[in-house]
Motif scaffolding. Structure first.
Motif, PDB file in Angstrom:
ATOM      1  N   VAL A  64       0.844  -1.202   0.000  1.00  0.00           N
ATOM      2  CA  VAL A  64       0.000   0.000   0.000  1.00  0.00           C
ATOM      3  C   VAL A  64       0.878   1.251   0.000  1.00  0.00           C
ATOM      4  O   VAL A  64       0.801   2.107   0.890  1.00  0.00           O
ATOM      5  N   SER A  65       1.736   1.348  -0.997  1.00  0.00           N
ATOM      6  CA  SER A  65       2.692   2.444  -1.099  1.00  0.00           C
ATOM      7  C   SER A  65       2.053   3.670  -1.736  1.00  0.00           C
ATOM      8  O   SER A  65       1.100   3.576  -2.510  1.00  0.00           O
ATOM      9  N   ALA A  66       2.629   4.820  -1.444  1.00  0.00           N
ATOM     10  CA  ALA A  66       2.187   6.060  -2.092  1.00  0.00           C
ATOM     11  C   ALA A  66       2.718   6.150  -3.521  1.00  0.00           C
ATOM     12  O   ALA A  66       2.312   7.026  -4.280  1.00  0.00           O
ATOM     13  N   TYR A  67       3.644   5.236  -3.874  1.00  0.00           N
ATOM     14  CA  TYR A  67       4.237   5.221  -5.211  1.00  0.00           C
ATOM     15  C   TYR A  67       4.068   3.821  -5.811  1.00  0.00           C
ATOM     16  O   TYR A  67       4.997   3.013  -5.845  1.00  0.00           O
ATOM     17  N   PRO A  68       2.879   3.496  -6.290  1.00  0.00           N
ATOM     18  CA  PRO A  68       2.547   2.122  -6.692  1.00  0.00           C
ATOM     19  C   PRO A  68       3.283   1.606  -7.916  1.00  0.00           C
ATOM     20  O   PRO A  68       3.325   0.399  -8.136  1.00  0.00           O
ATOM     21  N   ASP A  69       3.868   2.476  -8.713  1.00  0.00           N
ATOM     22  CA  ASP A  69       4.496   2.031  -9.961  1.00  0.00           C
ATOM     23  C   ASP A  69       5.966   1.651  -9.795  1.00  0.00           C
ATOM     24  O   ASP A  69       6.609   1.239 -10.764  1.00  0.00           O
ATOM     25  N   ARG A  70       6.514   1.802  -8.608  1.00  0.00           N
ATOM     26  CA  ARG A  70       7.948   1.574  -8.421  1.00  0.00           C
ATOM     27  C   ARG A  70       8.340   0.110  -8.523  1.00  0.00           C
ATOM     28  O   ARG A  70       9.459  -0.214  -8.940  1.00  0.00           O
ATOM     29  N   TYR A  71       7.465  -0.796  -8.141  1.00  0.00           N
ATOM     30  CA  TYR A  71       7.849  -2.199  -7.975  1.00  0.00           C
ATOM     31  C   TYR A  71       8.240  -2.871  -9.294  1.00  0.00           C
ATOM     32  O   TYR A  71       9.149  -3.692  -9.336  1.00  0.00           O
ATOM     33  N   ASN A  72       7.555  -2.521 -10.378  1.00  0.00           N
ATOM     34  CA  ASN A  72       7.846  -3.167 -11.661  1.00  0.00           C
ATOM     35  C   ASN A  72       9.278  -2.925 -12.127  1.00  0.00           C
ATOM     36  O   ASN A  72       9.831  -3.732 -12.868  1.00  0.00           O
ATOM     37  N   ASN A  73       9.878  -1.833 -11.677  1.00  0.00           N
ATOM     38  CA  ASN A  73      11.251  -1.532 -12.081  1.00  0.00           C
ATOM     39  C   ASN A  73      12.228  -2.612 -11.621  1.00  0.00           C
ATOM     40  O   ASN A  73      13.287  -2.813 -12.228  1.00  0.00           O
ATOM     41  N   TYR A  74      11.878  -3.312 -10.549  1.00  0.00           N
ATOM     42  CA  TYR A  74      12.791  -4.304  -9.983  1.00  0.00           C
ATOM     43  C   TYR A  74      12.454  -5.738 -10.388  1.00  0.00           C
ATOM     44  O   TYR A  74      13.060  -6.680  -9.889  1.00  0.00           O
ATOM     45  N   GLU A  75      11.507  -5.901 -11.315  1.00  0.00           N
ATOM     46  CA  GLU A  75      11.164  -7.265 -11.741  1.00  0.00           C
ATOM     47  C   GLU A  75      12.354  -8.004 -12.343  1.00  0.00           C
ATOM     48  O   GLU A  75      12.613  -9.156 -11.970  1.00  0.00           O
ATOM     49  N   PRO A  76      13.124  -7.408 -13.285  1.00  0.00           N
ATOM     50  CA  PRO A  76      14.271  -8.143 -13.820  1.00  0.00           C
ATOM     51  C   PRO A  76      15.361  -8.389 -12.780  1.00  0.00           C
ATOM     52  O   PRO A  76      16.083  -9.401 -12.855  1.00  0.00           O
ATOM     53  N   VAL A  77      15.497  -7.504 -11.801  1.00  0.00           N
ATOM     54  CA  VAL A  77      16.473  -7.712 -10.736  1.00  0.00           C
ATOM     55  C   VAL A  77      16.086  -8.922  -9.903  1.00  0.00           C
ATOM     56  O   VAL A  77      16.921  -9.781  -9.584  1.00  0.00           O
ATOM     57  N   ALA A  78      14.808  -9.005  -9.542  1.00  0.00           N
ATOM     58  CA  ALA A  78      14.322 -10.148  -8.765  1.00  0.00           C
ATOM     59  C   ALA A  78      14.510 -11.454  -9.528  1.00  0.00           C
ATOM     60  O   ALA A  78      14.870 -12.486  -8.954  1.00  0.00           O
ATOM     61  N   GLU A  79      14.277 -11.418 -10.846  1.00  0.00           N
ATOM     62  CA  GLU A  79      14.460 -12.616 -11.665  1.00  0.00           C
ATOM     63  C   GLU A  79      15.925 -13.037 -11.681  1.00  0.00           C
ATOM     64  O   GLU A  79      16.244 -14.230 -11.568  1.00  0.00           O
ATOM     65  N   THR A  80      16.838 -12.083 -11.802  1.00  0.00           N
ATOM     66  CA  THR A  80      18.268 -12.399 -11.787  1.00  0.00           C
ATOM     67  C   THR A  80      18.676 -13.012 -10.461  1.00  0.00           C
ATOM     68  O   THR A  80      19.438 -13.988 -10.413  1.00  0.00           O
ATOM     69  N   ILE A  81      18.175 -12.451  -9.368  1.00  0.00           N
ATOM     70  CA  ILE A  81      18.482 -12.997  -8.037  1.00  0.00           C
ATOM     71  C   ILE A  81      17.971 -14.426  -7.915  1.00  0.00           C
ATOM     72  O   ILE A  81      18.691 -15.333  -7.462  1.00  0.00           O
ATOM     73  N   LEU A  82      16.710 -14.638  -8.305  1.00  0.00           N
ATOM     74  CA  LEU A  82      16.124 -15.977  -8.215  1.00  0.00           C
ATOM     75  C   LEU A  82      16.928 -16.990  -9.016  1.00  0.00           C
ATOM     76  O   LEU A  82      17.240 -18.082  -8.540  1.00  0.00           O
ATOM     77  N   THR A  83      17.250 -16.648 -10.237  1.00  0.00           N
ATOM     78  CA  THR A  83      17.972 -17.569 -11.108  1.00  0.00           C
ATOM     79  C   THR A  83      19.358 -17.870 -10.555  1.00  0.00           C
ATOM     80  O   THR A  83      19.820 -19.009 -10.582  1.00  0.00           O
ATOM     81  N   THR A  84      20.026 -16.843 -10.019  1.00  0.00           N
ATOM     82  CA  THR A  84      21.382 -17.017  -9.500  1.00  0.00           C
ATOM     83  C   THR A  84      21.401 -17.857  -8.232  1.00  0.00           C
ATOM     84  O   THR A  84      22.230 -18.756  -8.086  1.00  0.00           O
ATOM     85  N   LEU A  85      20.502 -17.572  -7.317  1.00  0.00           N
ATOM     86  CA  LEU A  85      20.512 -18.268  -6.022  1.00  0.00           C
ATOM     87  C   LEU A  85      19.898 -19.647  -6.084  1.00  0.00           C
ATOM     88  O   LEU A  85      20.178 -20.490  -5.219  1.00  0.00           O
ATOM     89  N   THR A  86      19.052 -19.913  -7.080  1.00  0.00           N
ATOM     90  CA  THR A  86      18.378 -21.221  -7.145  1.00  0.00           C
ATOM     91  C   THR A  86      18.682 -21.931  -8.445  1.00  0.00           C
ATOM     92  O   THR A  86      17.897 -22.747  -8.899  1.00  0.00           O
ATOM     93  N   ARG A  87      19.815 -21.640  -9.078  1.00  0.00           N
ATOM     94  CA  ARG A  87      20.121 -22.235 -10.373  1.00  0.00           C
ATOM     95  C   ARG A  87      20.040 -23.745 -10.308  1.00  0.00           C
ATOM     96  O   ARG A  87      20.402 -24.370  -9.323  1.00  0.00           O
ATOM     97  N   GLY A  88      19.512 -24.342 -11.371  1.00  0.00           N
ATOM     98  CA  GLY A  88      19.394 -25.803 -11.435  1.00  0.00           C
ATOM     99  C   GLY A  88      18.083 -26.320 -10.909  1.00  0.00           C
ATOM    100  O   GLY A  88      17.822 -27.509 -10.950  1.00  0.00           O
ATOM    101  N   THR A  89      17.207 -25.434 -10.378  1.00  0.00           N
ATOM    102  CA  THR A  89      15.936 -25.892  -9.836  1.00  0.00           C
ATOM    103  C   THR A  89      14.902 -25.991 -10.938  1.00  0.00           C
ATOM    104  O   THR A  89      14.606 -25.017 -11.596  1.00  0.00           O
ATOM    105  N   LEU A  90      14.313 -27.167 -11.136  1.00  0.00           N
ATOM    106  CA  LEU A  90      13.235 -27.332 -12.111  1.00  0.00           C
ATOM    107  C   LEU A  90      11.926 -27.043 -11.398  1.00  0.00           C
ATOM    108  O   LEU A  90      11.247 -27.935 -10.914  1.00  0.00           O
ATOM    109  N   ALA A  91      11.569 -25.754 -11.302  1.00  0.00           N
ATOM    110  CA  ALA A  91      10.416 -25.366 -10.497  1.00  0.00           C
ATOM    111  C   ALA A  91       9.342 -24.738 -11.350  1.00  0.00           C
ATOM    112  O   ALA A  91       9.605 -23.956 -12.234  1.00  0.00           O
TER     113      ALA A  91
END
Length: 396
Positions: free
Chosen positions: A190-217
């Motif tokens: 419930v942020s006053a700046y609702p559009d900020r989160y999408n900017n970090y979608e590719p960052v989150a994907e990179t983190i997920l892939t790096t930390l969980t590489r090899g997971t068939l999920a």
């Protein structure tokens, strides 16, 4: 409808002994809990740093402490029923936006918060921690919110969340699965700046892939167990997963330079570049355990086989959603057309990312090229530290 019900009853009867064994395994092997959770994600080694780029093109480096907090979010999420890979990505997007993955105190609002382990001092009203949660809004006490694990559990929410039923966590948002990722993060924060989160979608994907590489999920809970399948007939042969003359061997199993980030990374499969739409073939007789459109893998199929009395799974990734031609529980034969080559998920061009996992769907990946050679399915060079294959049109 009655036919489907009858099939389900028979399947449950066949699976009962196996499910009992799985239950025993969970008691003696805590790591199996994460493997069988909804997201199926398990965290590997946490690197000292990771270079990431936002949707707006800003590049920055996350340190080991920030990545450790990301690993905590992934681990907590993987232990909660109903939390998928997408849900974990949303949580990472929220924490990146709110605190850049830092556990922040707020000594201006709460002087005592500085006495708890923290990564710095925040100043956003009376907010605390990774997700900048407010004690006065009911998220928890100061002591609770200065615990990263607690904040992760509160963000995911649901019936077992410490904040249930209010304030709402991700699992408490009706229809969150069909909403945009940034929209879900905003519904929780419930942020006053609702559009900020999408900017970090590719960052989150990179983190997920790096930390969980090899997971068939998969991104959703499988419709059939991802643990070893019962009554898999013994396979008599192994075939190459692409038609002869259609492919180029472009990337090996093992350490390499990630084509997208330029960073050192571990590649859990073997890549074969092929034209978009090239038929993908089942490597051996078996039963499909995963047929989903997932995150970094894009369109993903996993098949379990019995070869020489041993269970092994093969994984086929990066198909387009319409390129998956089998369903979970379906029996396939060696050489059967199960899908089409695509470039979905974390991919730089049309190719098949092929994995081999001794032990079954959740096993640790091994060198797929060597496995194919050992089973006389291909004549490939011995695996080396392969270069990224973006130059040849199909990578990751």
């Amino acid at each position: 409808m009655m036919k489907k019900l009858a099939i389900a009853v028979v399947a449950l009867m066949l699976l009962a002994p196996t499910l009992g064994l799985v239950t025993v395994g969970l008691v003696v092997n805590p790591t199996a809990i994460a493997c069988l959770a909804s997201s199926g994600l398990t965290v590997g080694n946490v690197p000292d740093s990771l270079v990431v780029t936002t949707a707006n093109g800003e590049t920055f480096t996350l340190n080991k402490q920030q990545l450790t907090h990301a690993a905590t979010i992934i681990t907590v999420g993987s232990s909660i029923d109903g939390v998928t890979r997408d849900a974990i990505q949303i949580a990472l997007m929220a924490a990146l936006t709110e605190s850049t993955l830092r556990q922040l105190a707020n000594t201006g609002a709460y002087p005592e918060s500085g006495s708890y382990p923290n990564d710095g001092n925040g100043s956003d009203h009376d907010s605390l921690g990774l997700f900048q949660m407010r004690p006065q809004s009911g998220w928890g006490s100061i002591a609770e919110l200065m615990e990263p694990e607690y904040q992760a559990k509160a963000f995911f929410g649901g019936p077992t969340g410490p904040n249930y039923p209010s304030p709402r966590g991700l699992l408490d948002i009706p229809g969150w699965q069909s909403m945009g990722k940034g929209e879900v993060a905003q519904a929780v924060e419930v942020s006053a700046y609702p559009d900020r989160y999408n900017n970090y979608e590719p960052v989150a994907e990179t983190i997920l892939t790096t930390l969980t590489r090899g997971t068939l999920a998969a991104t959703t809970t499988p419709t059939a167990p991802a643990s070893p399948v019962v009554d898999v007939a013994e396979a008599s042969r192994v075939v190459f997963p692409l038609p002869e003359g259609t492919w180029v061997h472009t990337s090996d199993f093992g350490p390499r330079t990630d084509p997208l980030t330029g960073e050192s990374a571990f590649h859990s499969g073997t890549d074969f570049a092929a034209p978009d739409g090239t038929p993908i073939l089942a490597a051996a007789d078996g039963v499909v355990t995963v047929a989903e459109f997932s995150g970094g893998y894009g369109g993903l199929i996993v098949i379990e086989h019995r070869l020489g009395g041993v269970t092994v799974a093969t994984g086929y990734a990066h198909m387009w959603q319409h390129g998956i031609h089998v369903t979970v529980g379906e029996r396939v034969v060696a050489g059967q057309h199960i899908g089409d080559v695509g470039s979905s998920g974390r991919s730089t061009g049309p190719h098949l990312h092929f994995e081999v996992r001794p032990g079954g769907t959740n096993g640790e990946a091994v060198d797929a090229a060597k496995w194919l050679n050992d089973h006389d399915a291909a004549d490939l060079p011995e695996a080396t530290a392969g270069a990224g294959c973006s130059a040849l049109g199909g990578g990751l």
